[in-house]
Write an enzyme that holds these catalytic residues in place. Structure first.
Site, PDB file in Angstrom:
ATOM      1  N   GLY A 121       0.797  -1.222   0.000  1.00 52.13           N
ATOM      2  CA  GLY A 121       0.000   0.000   0.000  1.00 52.13           C
ATOM      3  C   GLY A 121       0.829   1.271   0.000  1.00 52.13           C
ATOM      4  O   GLY A 121       1.272   1.729   1.060  1.00 52.13           O
ATOM      5  N   THR A 123       0.325   3.911  -3.075  1.00 53.49           N
ATOM      6  CA  THR A 123      -0.315   4.967  -3.870  1.00 53.49           C
ATOM      7  C   THR A 123      -1.544   5.548  -3.156  1.00 53.49           C
ATOM      8  O   THR A 123      -2.330   4.819  -2.553  1.00 53.49           O
ATOM      9  CB  THR A 123      -0.735   4.398  -5.246  1.00 53.49           C
ATOM     10  OG1 THR A 123       0.389   3.728  -5.815  1.00 53.49           O
ATOM     11  CG2 THR A 123      -1.174   5.511  -6.183  1.00 53.49           C
ATOM     12  N   THR A 129       2.127   9.914  -8.090  1.00 54.22           N
ATOM     13  CA  THR A 129       3.482   9.368  -8.058  1.00 54.22           C
ATOM     14  C   THR A 129       4.373  10.088  -7.046  1.00 54.22           C
ATOM     15  O   THR A 129       5.435   9.584  -6.695  1.00 54.22           O
ATOM     16  CB  THR A 129       4.116   9.475  -9.465  1.00 54.22           C
ATOM     17  OG1 THR A 129       3.158   9.064 -10.438  1.00 54.22           O
ATOM     18  CG2 THR A 129       5.330   8.595  -9.595  1.00 54.22           C
ATOM     19  N   GLU A 243      10.588  -5.357  -7.838  1.00 56.38           N
ATOM     20  CA  GLU A 243       9.252  -5.341  -8.449  1.00 56.38           C
ATOM     21  C   GLU A 243       9.344  -4.959  -9.936  1.00 56.38           C
ATOM     22  O   GLU A 243       8.748  -5.594 -10.801  1.00 56.38           O
ATOM     23  CB  GLU A 243       8.377  -4.333  -7.699  1.00 56.38           C
ATOM     24  CG  GLU A 243       6.974  -4.209  -8.248  1.00 56.38           C
ATOM     25  CD  GLU A 243       6.141  -3.170  -7.495  1.00 56.38           C
ATOM     26  OE1 GLU A 243       6.647  -2.055  -7.237  1.00 56.38           O
ATOM     27  OE2 GLU A 243       4.987  -3.473  -7.168  1.00 56.38           O
TER      28      GLU A 243
HETATM   29  C1  LIG Z   1      -4.252  -1.956 -11.986  1.00 55.96           C
HETATM   30  C2  LIG Z   1      -3.329  -1.201 -11.078  1.00 55.96           C
HETATM   31  C3  LIG Z   1      -2.739  -1.848 -10.008  1.00 55.96           C
HETATM   32  C4  LIG Z   1      -1.925  -1.135  -9.118  1.00 55.96           C
HETATM   33  N1  LIG Z   1      -1.430  -1.766  -7.991  1.00 55.96           N
HETATM   34  C5  LIG Z   1      -0.827  -1.017  -7.034  1.00 55.96           C
HETATM   35  C6  LIG Z   1      -0.493  -1.596  -5.763  1.00 55.96           C
HETATM   36  O1  LIG Z   1      -0.708  -2.802  -5.526  1.00 55.96           O
HETATM   37  N2  LIG Z   1       0.051  -0.802  -4.808  1.00 55.96           N
HETATM   38  C7  LIG Z   1       0.283   0.524  -5.020  1.00 55.96           C
HETATM   39  O2  LIG Z   1       0.769   1.190  -4.104  1.00 55.96           O
HETATM   40  N3  LIG Z   1      -0.010   1.105  -6.217  1.00 55.96           N
HETATM   41  C8  LIG Z   1      -0.560   0.369  -7.218  1.00 55.96           C
HETATM   42  N4  LIG Z   1      -0.900   0.948  -8.423  1.00 55.96           N
HETATM   43  C9  LIG Z   1      -0.647   2.360  -8.618  1.00 55.96           C
HETATM   44  C10 LIG Z   1       0.420   2.643  -9.670  1.00 55.96           C
HETATM   45  O3  LIG Z   1       1.697   2.377  -9.118  1.00 55.96           O
HETATM   46  C11 LIG Z   1       0.234   4.094 -10.124  1.00 55.96           C
HETATM   47  O4  LIG Z   1      -0.999   4.169 -10.839  1.00 55.96           O
HETATM   48  C12 LIG Z   1       1.370   4.566 -10.967  1.00 55.96           C
HETATM   49  O5  LIG Z   1       2.560   4.659 -10.218  1.00 55.96           O
HETATM   50  C13 LIG Z   1       1.062   5.955 -11.558  1.00 55.96           C
HETATM   51  O6  LIG Z   1       0.646   6.812 -10.526  1.00 55.96           O
HETATM   52  P1  LIG Z   1      -0.727   7.636 -10.652  1.00 55.96           P
HETATM   53  O7  LIG Z   1      -1.782   6.732 -11.160  1.00 55.96           O
HETATM   54  O8  LIG Z   1      -0.965   8.316  -9.356  1.00 55.96           O
HETATM   55  O9  LIG Z   1      -0.425   8.684 -11.786  1.00 55.96           O
HETATM   56  P2  LIG Z   1      -0.022  10.218 -11.593  1.00 55.96           P
HETATM   57  O10 LIG Z   1       1.140  10.363 -10.696  1.00 55.96           O
HETATM   58  O11 LIG Z   1      -1.255  10.986 -11.266  1.00 55.96           O
HETATM   59  O12 LIG Z   1       0.429  10.567 -13.085  1.00 55.96           O
HETATM   60  C14 LIG Z   1      -0.508  10.611 -14.176  1.00 55.96           C
HETATM   61  C15 LIG Z   1       0.280  10.718 -15.479  1.00 55.96           C
HETATM   62  O13 LIG Z   1       1.057  11.924 -15.467  1.00 55.96           O
HETATM   63  C16 LIG Z   1       2.439  11.620 -15.675  1.00 55.96           C
HETATM   64  N5  LIG Z   1       3.252  12.505 -14.814  1.00 55.96           N
HETATM   65  C17 LIG Z   1       3.069  12.798 -13.501  1.00 55.96           C
HETATM   66  N6  LIG Z   1       4.013  13.652 -13.086  1.00 55.96           N
HETATM   67  C18 LIG Z   1       4.830  13.899 -14.141  1.00 55.96           C
HETATM   68  C19 LIG Z   1       6.008  14.678 -14.343  1.00 55.96           C
HETATM   69  N7  LIG Z   1       6.548  15.389 -13.343  1.00 55.96           N
HETATM   70  N8  LIG Z   1       6.568  14.692 -15.572  1.00 55.96           N
HETATM   71  C20 LIG Z   1       6.039  13.979 -16.589  1.00 55.96           C
HETATM   72  N9  LIG Z   1       4.921  13.211 -16.469  1.00 55.96           N
HETATM   73  C21 LIG Z   1       4.345  13.166 -15.251  1.00 55.96           C
HETATM   74  C22 LIG Z   1       2.616  10.169 -15.271  1.00 55.96           C
HETATM   75  O14 LIG Z   1       3.688   9.597 -15.969  1.00 55.96           O
HETATM   76  C23 LIG Z   1       1.278   9.556 -15.638  1.00 55.96           C
HETATM   77  O15 LIG Z   1       1.301   9.133 -16.988  1.00 55.96           O
HETATM   78  C24 LIG Z   1      -1.667   0.236  -9.357  1.00 55.96           C
HETATM   79  C25 LIG Z   1      -2.244   0.875 -10.466  1.00 55.96           C
HETATM   80  C26 LIG Z   1      -3.065   0.190 -11.310  1.00 55.96           C
HETATM   81  C27 LIG Z   1      -3.705   0.926 -12.461  1.00 55.96           C
END
Ligand SMILES: Cc1cc2nc3c(=O)[nH]c(=O)nc-3n(C[C@H](O)[C@H](O)[C@H](O)COP(=O)(O)OP(=O)(O)OC[C@H]3O[C@@H](n4cnc5c(N)ncnc54)[C@H](O)[C@@H]3O)c2cc1C
Length: 385
Positions: A121, A123, A129, A243
């Protein structure tokens, strides 16, 4: 390649196991968005999920080289390791930073599959991110921590006994470095659900058992803390390299699945009186997919070898994940195109694998964030955030 390095015996056994779980098994689960219990049970019983756990704790102590062999074969066979892969690596944080007592108590149980530690856990909906801005907070109160906050996309939480939870224990505004002040806890999920923890499934375009978690004054015993309070971010970083490398190996398996399927179909499908594979317009994308998957595979192996040697591998793990996820996506698209209309038919399993492999350009880390790492950490370009 040398027998030991390619783990050919492990690969053969995984392939044999996967033949018991054909496309029809995965399609039925996909439609119902159900967890592949029987598949995970058999993988566990065969010991494949304990390959990274040292022998002294009941695992096989083989390292990432074996882990990538297992996951690649699962994916090449058309199965999906996403249901269980975290059981392999989430325990790394416990192994490297847990107390002797925690390790002796928990690792043998995890290795035997009696205890599932496959929920991780990190995100949160508001921080994305930018992990240093997580809001979930664990406040110390005597011999407990009281946890409040919310997590999103936490996969397999409903199919895990333990959750490795990252929470703030000191506010970001009160620490010198934003990465300080976060801590890692092992939360007993059965003890927590309904007593301050609510798990809500999220339906997605793939069958991934992912969820939202809501913490409302959840009490966690203080001895669930891993390592020292405030050091949690550092502890999860090395686990993230494992991972990324393992997930890259799933992409390699997916890529090979698509190439196998496309090559077979292009040989047998006859249009205009000849196999479509005779046309270079059909051949070349298949050949290009093979070139890209093979190149990405070399980077995955390099990253795994560095990890297993205990050497820094953050950049290689990231590059392996980027290359492999883009190679598998190119191969997926190529495979749909090669199959024409049949690429869209459920019974071919290609549209399912196409949806599944798309995930890896977003999770566990998105492509842009990897490029940002390479630009600033490797090439010395100015930081943009
Ligand atoms: C099916 C699924 C399973 C998952 N399982 C887990 C889990 O078990 N545990 C867990 O903790 N998380 C999990 N995740 C979360 C996953 O790690 C995140 O979705 C991923 O790291 C992207 O983060 P975000 O969705 O918050 O995107 P955001 O951070 O909101 O970013 C959205 C988009 O903007 C881009 N972006 C953001 N900031 C910048 C920047 N400064 N410069 C350029 N581009 C940028 C990103 O590349 C992305 O394409 C899961 C996600 C999914 C969809």
């Amino acid at each position: 390649m040398d027998e030991d390095v390619s783990f050919s015996e492990i690969r053969d056994s995984v392939r044999r196991l996967c033949t018991k779980f054909p496309g029809s098994y995965w399609r039925a689960l996909d439609r119902a968005r159900e967890y592949p219990r029987e598949f995970v049970t058999q993988l566990t019983a065969a010991g494949f999920l304990g390959v990274l756990i040292p022998e002294e704790f009941g695992g096989s102590g083989l390292g990432l080289g074996a882990g990538i062999a297992v996951l690649e074969e699962i994916h090449r066979a058309g199965c999906n390791g996403g249901a269980a892969h975290a059981q392999m690596y989430t325990m790394g944080t416990l192994l490297r930073h847990g107390s002797e007592d925690q390790k002796r108590r928990l690792l043998p149980e995890i290795a035997a599959g009696r205890l599932r530690l496959q929920a991780f856990g990190v995100t949160e909906p508001t921080s994305g991110t930018d992990t240093t801005r997580i809001q979930t907070f664990a406040r110390k109160a005597g011999d407990r921590y009281i946890v409040n906050g919310q997590k999103i996309w936490i996969s397999r939480a409903e199919h895990s006994d333990l959750l490795l939870l990252l929470a703030r224990t000191t506010l970001r505004s009160d620490v010198e470095k934003p990465t300080d002040g976060m801590s890692v806890f092992l939360v007993d999920l059965a003890q927590s659900v309904g007593k301050g923890l609510t798990i809500r499934p999220i339906r997605t375009m793939i069958n991934h058992a992912t969820t939202e978690l809501f913490f409302d004054d959840l009490e966690v015993p203080a001895d669930c803390l891993i390592g020292r309070e405030g050091n949690g971010f550092r502890y999860i970083l090395d686990g993230m390299n494992a991972e990324r490398i393992l997930i890259a190996s799933e992409c390699i398996g997916d890529g090979k699945f698509f190439i196998d399927r496309a090559s077979a179909y292009a040989r047998e499908r006859s249009v205009f009186g000849r196999p479509i594979g005779e046309n270079q317009g059909v051949q070349f994308p298949i050949a290009r997919a093979h070139v890209q998957v093979s190149a990405a595979e070399e980077m995955v192996k390099k990253a795994a070898a560095l990890f297993d040697a205990g050497r820094p591998c953050g950049t290689e793990a990231n590059m392996a994940k980027l290359l492999a996820s883009e190679a598998s996506w190119f191969a997926a698209d190529m495979c749909v195109q090669t199959h024409g209309g049949f690429g869209f038919a459920e019974e071919f399993d290609i549209e399912r694998k196409f949806r599944e492999t798309r995930l890896y350009q977003v999770a566990p880390i998105s492509t842009n964030l990897i490029l940002s790492h390479v630009a600033t950490h490797v090439l010395g370009l100015p930081k943009s955030f």
